[in-house]
Design a protein around this motif. Sequence first.
Motif, PDB file in Angstrom:
ATOM      1  N   THR A 154       0.845  -1.189   0.000  1.00  0.00           N
ATOM      2  CA  THR A 154       0.000   0.000   0.000  1.00  0.00           C
ATOM      3  C   THR A 154       0.881   1.239   0.000  1.00  0.00           C
ATOM      4  OG1 THR A 154      -1.836  -1.092   1.145  1.00  0.00           O
ATOM      5  CG2 THR A 154      -1.719   1.288   1.333  1.00  0.00           C
ATOM      6  N   VAL A 155       0.428   2.263  -0.683  1.00  0.00           N
ATOM      7  CA  VAL A 155       1.106   3.557  -0.717  1.00  0.00           C
ATOM      8  C   VAL A 155       0.178   4.605  -0.118  1.00  0.00           C
ATOM      9  CG1 VAL A 155       2.095   5.366  -2.193  1.00  0.00           C
ATOM     10  CG2 VAL A 155       2.454   2.936  -2.765  1.00  0.00           C
ATOM     11  N   ALA A 156       0.708   5.431   0.765  1.00  0.00           N
ATOM     12  CA  ALA A 156      -0.056   6.552   1.322  1.00  0.00           C
ATOM     13  C   ALA A 156       0.335   7.822   0.569  1.00  0.00           C
ATOM     14  CB  ALA A 156       0.224   6.715   2.806  1.00  0.00           C
ATOM     15  N   VAL A 157      -0.666   8.547   0.079  1.00  0.00           N
ATOM     16  CA  VAL A 157      -0.450   9.779  -0.673  1.00  0.00           C
ATOM     17  C   VAL A 157      -0.976  10.940   0.171  1.00  0.00           C
ATOM     18  CG1 VAL A 157      -0.865  11.000  -2.847  1.00  0.00           C
ATOM     19  CG2 VAL A 157      -0.763   8.484  -2.826  1.00  0.00           C
ATOM     20  N   LEU A 158      -0.125  11.912   0.453  1.00  0.00           N
ATOM     21  CA  LEU A 158      -0.464  13.041   1.305  1.00  0.00           C
ATOM     22  C   LEU A 158      -0.020  14.338   0.646  1.00  0.00           C
ATOM     23  CD1 LEU A 158       1.076  11.617   4.620  1.00  0.00           C
ATOM     24  CD2 LEU A 158      -1.318  11.435   3.908  1.00  0.00           C
ATOM     25  N   HIS A 159      -0.492  15.451   1.191  1.00  0.00           N
ATOM     26  CA  HIS A 159       0.096  16.740   0.841  1.00  0.00           C
ATOM     27  C   HIS A 159       1.006  17.204   1.973  1.00  0.00           C
ATOM     28  CE1 HIS A 159       0.831  20.521  -1.030  1.00  0.00           C
ATOM     29  NE2 HIS A 159       0.317  21.189  -0.008  1.00  0.00           N
ATOM     30  N   TYR A 160       0.490  17.280   3.174  1.00  0.00           N
ATOM     31  CA  TYR A 160       1.299  17.640   4.326  1.00  0.00           C
ATOM     32  C   TYR A 160       2.179  16.463   4.739  1.00  0.00           C
ATOM     33  CZ  TYR A 160      -1.569  21.831   5.010  1.00  0.00           C
ATOM     34  OH  TYR A 160      -2.197  23.038   4.851  1.00  0.00           O
ATOM     35  N   SER A 161       3.325  16.776   5.328  1.00  0.00           N
ATOM     36  CA  SER A 161       4.277  15.740   5.703  1.00  0.00           C
ATOM     37  C   SER A 161       3.876  15.034   6.998  1.00  0.00           C
ATOM     38  CB  SER A 161       5.666  16.350   5.889  1.00  0.00           C
ATOM     39  OG  SER A 161       6.590  15.364   6.311  1.00  0.00           O
ATOM     40  N   PRO A 162       4.185  13.728   7.108  1.00  0.00           N
ATOM     41  CA  PRO A 162       3.963  13.025   8.370  1.00  0.00           C
ATOM     42  C   PRO A 162       5.179  13.061   9.293  1.00  0.00           C
ATOM     43  CG  PRO A 162       4.535  11.440   6.675  1.00  0.00           C
ATOM     44  CD  PRO A 162       4.533  12.801   6.012  1.00  0.00           C
ATOM     45  N   ILE A 163       6.320  13.559   8.808  1.00  0.00           N
ATOM     46  CA  ILE A 163       7.552  13.553   9.605  1.00  0.00           C
ATOM     47  C   ILE A 163       8.301  14.872   9.410  1.00  0.00           C
ATOM     48  CG2 ILE A 163       7.816  11.039   9.562  1.00  0.00           C
ATOM     49  CD1 ILE A 163       9.942  11.429   7.339  1.00  0.00           C
ATOM     50  N   ALA A 164       9.141  15.201  10.380  1.00  0.00           N
ATOM     51  CA  ALA A 164       9.941  16.419  10.292  1.00  0.00           C
ATOM     52  C   ALA A 164      11.122  16.253   9.339  1.00  0.00           C
ATOM     53  CB  ALA A 164      10.447  16.802  11.682  1.00  0.00           C
ATOM     54  N   GLU A 165      11.591  15.033   9.157  1.00  0.00           N
ATOM     55  CA  GLU A 165      12.813  14.793   8.389  1.00  0.00           C
ATOM     56  C   GLU A 165      12.726  15.326   6.964  1.00  0.00           C
ATOM     57  OE1 GLU A 165      15.848  10.987   7.709  1.00  0.00           O
ATOM     58  OE2 GLU A 165      13.932  10.729   8.757  1.00  0.00           O
ATOM     59  N   THR A 166      11.550  15.193   6.328  1.00  0.00           N
ATOM     60  CA  THR A 166      11.431  15.604   4.928  1.00  0.00           C
ATOM     61  C   THR A 166      11.030  17.071   4.756  1.00  0.00           C
ATOM     62  OG1 THR A 166       9.216  14.623   4.930  1.00  0.00           O
ATOM     63  CG2 THR A 166      11.010  13.316   3.963  1.00  0.00           C
ATOM     64  N   VAL A 167      10.875  17.790   5.862  1.00  0.00           N
ATOM     65  CA  VAL A 167      10.679  19.240   5.748  1.00  0.00           C
ATOM     66  C   VAL A 167      11.949  19.983   6.141  1.00  0.00           C
ATOM     67  CG1 VAL A 167       8.214  18.987   6.175  1.00  0.00           C
ATOM     68  CG2 VAL A 167       9.725  19.630   8.066  1.00  0.00           C
ATOM     69  N   ALA A 168      12.994  19.248   6.525  1.00  0.00           N
ATOM     70  CA  ALA A 168      14.269  19.858   6.876  1.00  0.00           C
ATOM     71  C   ALA A 168      14.809  20.630   5.678  1.00  0.00           C
ATOM     72  CB  ALA A 168      15.269  18.791   7.308  1.00  0.00           C
ATOM     73  N   GLY A 169      15.229  21.848   5.928  1.00  0.00           N
ATOM     74  CA  GLY A 169      15.613  22.757   4.856  1.00  0.00           C
ATOM     75  C   GLY A 169      14.700  23.967   4.833  1.00  0.00           C
TER      76      GLY A 169
END
Length: 242
Positions: A159-174
């Motif tokens: 299964t793949v989950a498709v989102l707009h907002y991030s579920p983790i801080a790691e991928t918003v780093a930057g």
Amino acid sequence: MSENTDTITLAAIGDLHVTETSHNRYRDLFAEISDNADVLALAGDLTNFGKAAEAELLAEDLRACSIPVVAVLGNHDYEAGDADAVCRILTSAGVTVLDEQAIVVKGVGFAGVKGFVGGFGRGELGAFGEDAIKVFVDESRNEARKLENALRSLRTERTVAVLHYSPIAETVAGEPPEIFPFLGSSRLANAIDRFDNVKAVVHGHAHRGAYSGRTPGGVPVFNVAQFVVEPAFGRPYALLEI
């Protein structure tokens, strides 16, 4: 396109931000994606202001896509207060807009929601104090509940989950740390980690974020905002083997 029937190639892109002047902006790209992938996932902010005219232009370009397309809306798609029209127009172009529904494509389940803000880990906002704060947090919880219910409805091994907002801080780093709470919520990761069959998560929204990370439970998460993907791969979409 994948030759292995046990594996599919997923193309994923977020933050298209189609405007009323974006005539044929993505038509050739969608044709290219159709040659390179089995399924396309659109990770929100498909339009710039959530206008029906913008969605019509995107729908016109999507008709060049010959593979199944799943999508979630983003915050920009709600700006004009006409998100239902945006969904209706995209659906007319053959797109499955995930939210209250999940879908199985080529043996792989897809579930998704827009998501919402709220923060990550110890910085996650709780429902304490003023009524306005409680309403705010309830919206974040509701999006996580919708995601969990959609994931629970799938019986696929992958299964793949498709989102707009991030579920983790790691991928918003930057992004500036001050705005991290407005880029996603750990509640989405909590919902994802309840299910062993979730093999990947894609999201957008954080234009200056990082490409990859993992939920606390170890599920790979990919920020597929085109502004993140293109510098990394020389193309505005990610290709994932699922």
